[in-house]
Write an enzyme that holds these catalytic residues in place. Sequence first.
Site, PDB file in Angstrom:
ATOM      1  N   ASP A   1       0.851  -1.169   0.039  1.00 51.66           N
ATOM      2  CA  ASP A   1       0.025  -0.093   0.100  1.00 51.66           C
ATOM      3  C   ASP A   1       0.695   1.077   0.160  1.00 51.66           C
ATOM      4  O   ASP A   1       0.708   2.216  -0.638  1.00 51.66           O
ATOM      5  CB  ASP A   1      -1.100   0.152   1.426  1.00 51.66           C
ATOM      6  CG  ASP A   1      -1.841  -0.946   1.356  1.00 51.66           C
ATOM      7  OD1 ASP A   1      -3.128  -0.853   1.474  1.00 51.66           O
ATOM      8  OD2 ASP A   1      -1.219  -2.153   1.629  1.00 51.66           O
TER       9      ASP A   1
ATOM     10  N   GLU B   1      -5.851   6.935  -0.610  1.00 51.44           N
ATOM     11  CA  GLU B   1      -6.189   6.202   0.596  1.00 51.44           C
ATOM     12  C   GLU B   1      -5.169   6.262   1.992  1.00 51.44           C
ATOM     13  O   GLU B   1      -5.504   6.605   2.933  1.00 51.44           O
ATOM     14  CB  GLU B   1      -6.735   4.884   0.592  1.00 51.44           C
ATOM     15  CG  GLU B   1      -7.073   4.130   1.857  1.00 51.44           C
ATOM     16  CD  GLU B   1      -7.753   3.094   1.481  1.00 51.44           C
ATOM     17  OE1 GLU B   1      -7.704   2.064   0.404  1.00 51.44           O
ATOM     18  OE2 GLU B   1      -8.422   2.300   2.509  1.00 51.44           O
TER      19      GLU B   1
ATOM     20  N   ASP C   1      -6.276   4.599  -5.039  1.00 53.00           N
ATOM     21  CA  ASP C   1      -6.327   3.578  -4.203  1.00 53.00           C
ATOM     22  C   ASP C   1      -5.156   2.672  -4.365  1.00 53.00           C
ATOM     23  O   ASP C   1      -5.030   1.914  -5.569  1.00 53.00           O
ATOM     24  CB  ASP C   1      -7.645   2.844  -4.358  1.00 53.00           C
ATOM     25  CG  ASP C   1      -7.933   1.852  -2.936  1.00 53.00           C
ATOM     26  OD1 ASP C   1      -6.965   1.673  -2.278  1.00 53.00           O
ATOM     27  OD2 ASP C   1      -8.825   1.463  -2.653  1.00 53.00           O
TER      28      ASP C   1
ATOM     29  N   ASP D   1      -6.248  -1.743  -3.412  1.00 54.68           N
ATOM     30  CA  ASP D   1      -7.565  -2.015  -2.922  1.00 54.68           C
ATOM     31  C   ASP D   1      -7.669  -3.665  -2.751  1.00 54.68           C
ATOM     32  O   ASP D   1      -7.217  -4.489  -3.556  1.00 54.68           O
ATOM     33  CB  ASP D   1      -8.706  -1.623  -4.007  1.00 54.68           C
ATOM     34  CG  ASP D   1     -10.101  -1.770  -3.860  1.00 54.68           C
ATOM     35  OD1 ASP D   1     -10.191  -1.535  -2.663  1.00 54.68           O
ATOM     36  OD2 ASP D   1     -10.856  -2.282  -4.510  1.00 54.68           O
TER      37      ASP D   1
ATOM     38  N   THR E   1      -6.860  -5.255   0.257  1.00 54.74           N
ATOM     39  CA  THR E   1      -5.799  -5.496   1.006  1.00 54.74           C
ATOM     40  C   THR E   1      -5.996  -7.075   1.662  1.00 54.74           C
ATOM     41  O   THR E   1      -4.944  -7.924   1.733  1.00 54.74           O
ATOM     42  CB  THR E   1      -5.133  -4.703   2.137  1.00 54.74           C
ATOM     43  OG1 THR E   1      -5.127  -3.232   1.534  1.00 54.74           O
ATOM     44  CG2 THR E   1      -3.854  -4.664   2.743  1.00 54.74           C
TER      45      THR E   1
ATOM     46  N   SER F   1     -18.601  -8.993  -2.877  1.00 57.89           N
ATOM     47  CA  SER F   1     -17.340  -9.075  -1.810  1.00 57.89           C
ATOM     48  C   SER F   1     -16.983 -10.474  -1.491  1.00 57.89           C
ATOM     49  O   SER F   1     -17.910 -11.199  -1.192  1.00 57.89           O
ATOM     50  CB  SER F   1     -17.495  -8.201  -0.797  1.00 57.89           C
ATOM     51  OG  SER F   1     -17.713  -6.571  -1.284  1.00 57.89           O
TER      52      SER F   1
ATOM     53  N   HIS G   1     -18.595  -6.670   4.488  1.00 55.93           N
ATOM     54  CA  HIS G   1     -18.488  -5.860   3.432  1.00 55.93           C
ATOM     55  C   HIS G   1     -20.024  -5.626   2.795  1.00 55.93           C
ATOM     56  O   HIS G   1     -20.208  -4.713   1.846  1.00 55.93           O
ATOM     57  CB  HIS G   1     -17.390  -5.587   2.656  1.00 55.93           C
ATOM     58  CG  HIS G   1     -16.281  -5.419   3.190  1.00 55.93           C
ATOM     59  ND1 HIS G   1     -14.901  -5.531   2.185  1.00 55.93           N
ATOM     60  CD2 HIS G   1     -15.857  -5.083   4.189  1.00 55.93           C
ATOM     61  CE1 HIS G   1     -14.003  -5.041   3.209  1.00 55.93           C
ATOM     62  NE2 HIS G   1     -14.358  -5.018   4.190  1.00 55.93           N
TER      63      HIS G   1
ATOM     64  N   LYS H   1     -13.771  -6.503  -9.568  1.00 57.97           N
ATOM     65  CA  LYS H   1     -15.254  -6.832  -9.890  1.00 57.97           C
ATOM     66  C   LYS H   1     -15.678  -5.987 -10.936  1.00 57.97           C
ATOM     67  O   LYS H   1     -16.481  -6.340 -11.863  1.00 57.97           O
ATOM     68  CB  LYS H   1     -15.961  -6.804  -8.491  1.00 57.97           C
ATOM     69  CG  LYS H   1     -15.709  -7.941  -7.529  1.00 57.97           C
ATOM     70  CD  LYS H   1     -16.958  -7.759  -6.478  1.00 57.97           C
ATOM     71  CE  LYS H   1     -16.857  -6.800  -5.489  1.00 57.97           C
ATOM     72  NZ  LYS H   1     -15.590  -6.892  -4.683  1.00 57.97           N
TER      73      LYS H   1
ATOM     74  N   TYR I   1     -22.424   2.797   6.693  1.00 59.39           N
ATOM     75  CA  TYR I   1     -21.082   2.728   5.838  1.00 59.39           C
ATOM     76  C   TYR I   1     -21.249   3.618   4.708  1.00 59.39           C
ATOM     77  O   TYR I   1     -22.208   3.442   4.044  1.00 59.39           O
ATOM     78  CB  TYR I   1     -20.446   1.587   5.603  1.00 59.39           C
ATOM     79  CG  TYR I   1     -19.136   1.498   4.767  1.00 59.39           C
ATOM     80  CD1 TYR I   1     -18.120   1.728   5.337  1.00 59.39           C
ATOM     81  CD2 TYR I   1     -19.311   1.411   3.388  1.00 59.39           C
ATOM     82  CE1 TYR I   1     -16.955   1.607   4.721  1.00 59.39           C
ATOM     83  CE2 TYR I   1     -17.993   1.378   2.774  1.00 59.39           C
ATOM     84  CZ  TYR I   1     -16.931   1.441   3.401  1.00 59.39           C
ATOM     85  OH  TYR I   1     -15.721   1.847   2.688  1.00 59.39           O
TER      86      TYR I   1
ATOM     87  N   ASP J   1     -12.718   4.148  -4.273  1.00 58.71           N
ATOM     88  CA  ASP J   1     -13.101   2.961  -4.479  1.00 58.71           C
ATOM     89  C   ASP J   1     -14.370   2.769  -5.441  1.00 58.71           C
ATOM     90  O   ASP J   1     -14.411   1.513  -6.003  1.00 58.71           O
ATOM     91  CB  ASP J   1     -13.954   2.279  -3.109  1.00 58.71           C
ATOM     92  CG  ASP J   1     -12.807   1.694  -2.114  1.00 58.71           C
ATOM     93  OD1 ASP J   1     -11.846   1.342  -2.302  1.00 58.71           O
ATOM     94  OD2 ASP J   1     -13.192   1.862  -0.633  1.00 58.71           O
TER      95      ASP J   1
HETATM   96  P1  AMP Z   1     -14.478  -5.619  -1.325  1.00 57.13           P
HETATM   97  O1  AMP Z   1     -13.129  -6.322  -1.536  1.00 57.13           O
HETATM   98  O2  AMP Z   1     -15.131  -5.529  -2.396  1.00 57.13           O
HETATM   99  O3  AMP Z   1     -15.330  -5.732  -0.216  1.00 57.13           O
HETATM  100  O4  AMP Z   1     -13.679  -4.115  -1.367  1.00 57.13           O
HETATM  101  C1  AMP Z   1     -12.816  -3.507  -0.435  1.00 57.13           C
HETATM  102  C2  AMP Z   1     -13.254  -2.333   0.012  1.00 57.13           C
HETATM  103  O5  AMP Z   1     -14.180  -2.443   0.915  1.00 57.13           O
HETATM  104  C3  AMP Z   1     -12.001  -1.548   0.563  1.00 57.13           C
HETATM  105  O6  AMP Z   1     -11.609  -0.592   0.109  1.00 57.13           O
HETATM  106  C4  AMP Z   1     -12.671  -1.176   2.108  1.00 57.13           C
HETATM  107  O7  AMP Z   1     -12.322   0.330   2.196  1.00 57.13           O
HETATM  108  C5  AMP Z   1     -14.050  -1.250   1.651  1.00 57.13           C
HETATM  109  N1  AMP Z   1     -14.945  -1.290   2.978  1.00 57.13           N
HETATM  110  C6  AMP Z   1     -14.677  -1.357   4.353  1.00 57.13           C
HETATM  111  N2  AMP Z   1     -15.566  -1.651   4.960  1.00 57.13           N
HETATM  112  C7  AMP Z   1     -16.859  -1.827   4.508  1.00 57.13           C
HETATM  113  C8  AMP Z   1     -18.029  -1.789   4.510  1.00 57.13           C
HETATM  114  N3  AMP Z   1     -18.623  -1.957   5.987  1.00 57.13           N
HETATM  115  N4  AMP Z   1     -19.084  -1.928   3.646  1.00 57.13           N
HETATM  116  C9  AMP Z   1     -18.315  -1.722   2.282  1.00 57.13           C
HETATM  117  N5  AMP Z   1     -17.220  -1.766   2.100  1.00 57.13           N
HETATM  118  C10 AMP Z   1     -16.190  -1.580   3.114  1.00 57.13           C
HETATM  119 MG    MG Z   2     -10.305   0.378  -1.524  1.00 57.93          MG
END
Ligand code: AMP
Ligand code: MG
Length: 332
Positions: free
Chosen positions: A53, A76, A129, A132, A134, A214, A219, A246, A269, A275
């Site tokens: 990162d 970020e 980002d 993205d 991590t 996700s 998330h 995605k 959130y 993102d």
């Molecule tokens: P994904 O892998 O699609 O879930 O996306 C990763 C991203 O989700 C990261 O950039 C996080 O910043 C973000 N993220 C963190 N917490 C949440 C949450 N509660 N709801 C949705 N996205 C989130």
């Molecule tokens: Mg991200």
Amino acid sequence: MNYQNNLMNIADPMVRFSVETVKAAAGLLKMIHQSTDWGTLQKSDRTPVTVADFSVQGMVGRLFEEVLPDDILVAEEKSDTLRSSEHAHTRAMVMQQIRSLLPQAAEEQVFAWIDRGKGEPARRFWTLDPLDGTKGFLRDGQFAVSLSLIEDGQVKLGVIGCPVLDADLLPGASPTGELKGKGSWRFPLNGQEEGTPVSVSDTREPERLQLLQSYASEHTDVLTIDRLMGMWNTKSEPLRIDSQVKYGMLSAGRGDLLLRLLSPQQPDYREKIWDIAPGWLLVQEAGGMMTDLDGKSLDFTAGREMRNNRGILATNGYLHEFALQSLKRVGI
Ligand code: AMP
Ligand code: MG
């Protein structure tokens, strides 16, 4: 579509800058991913952050310093965590990565390049980002680096680098304004080959749709996703993929519908602009649609957090209205 009208032949310096920057960043991500120590530590919000990162943000920050010194970068990461004495090991590893590219780099310079990303959204700004997904990076799943240019609330450029998706594909988009209608493109990560256009799928039947969600269940809202899949009589299981990869897949027709439902644990959130903005352009230009869960257009003038929108619905376009109706029916 005019296949001769290749993105790489467009003389637009910003398109070239974005694609080349993301290519270099994706290469660095991949190289660090192949190493054995990622120097992982926890940020104050208890999410993980790695050498990758910081190194990518430092590298891109330095490119901005050199090529676009007056442009605003909204990214970020911050150098604060890295400066603390308890994180000396991660700091040394970041310095090693940056010095492999720039042997003379000093620590304070590297911190300043990382903090180049502390810019505040304005009339014209870039989002970055650096890594993205991590959690996907740490789990050997998918991860991405993304860059976008926003002007007057409109996404003008968006590039998502996907270092471990198939044979190093790098979906890239060229956008509105002068370049409007040029479509979304895909470039190999290695080599100078020219891009090929991508487009969304033409799936119209809910039973046949491939959902993208996700990997991290925290998330999204997995119970509601199950309910929707039952209502639609959808045959295939959702593809669980980390990160903005995605949006690249949806743009290339490898998936028909993408849901970012609000997690019941974090109903308030709000998405971060870095993102969402790159993927929005990729999906739109590939012929798809992307709104929030209420069908509202995405507001890219609200700052770092997209406080005027709730969650994300992205589709191939054909399934958009249908999906919005279903979301209403289940009370989303
Ligand atoms: P994904 O892998 O699609 O879930 O996306 C990763 C991203 O989700 C990261 O950039 C996080 O910043 C973000 N993220 C963190 N917490 C949440 C949450 N509660 N709801 C949705 N996205 C989130
Ligand atoms: Mg991200």
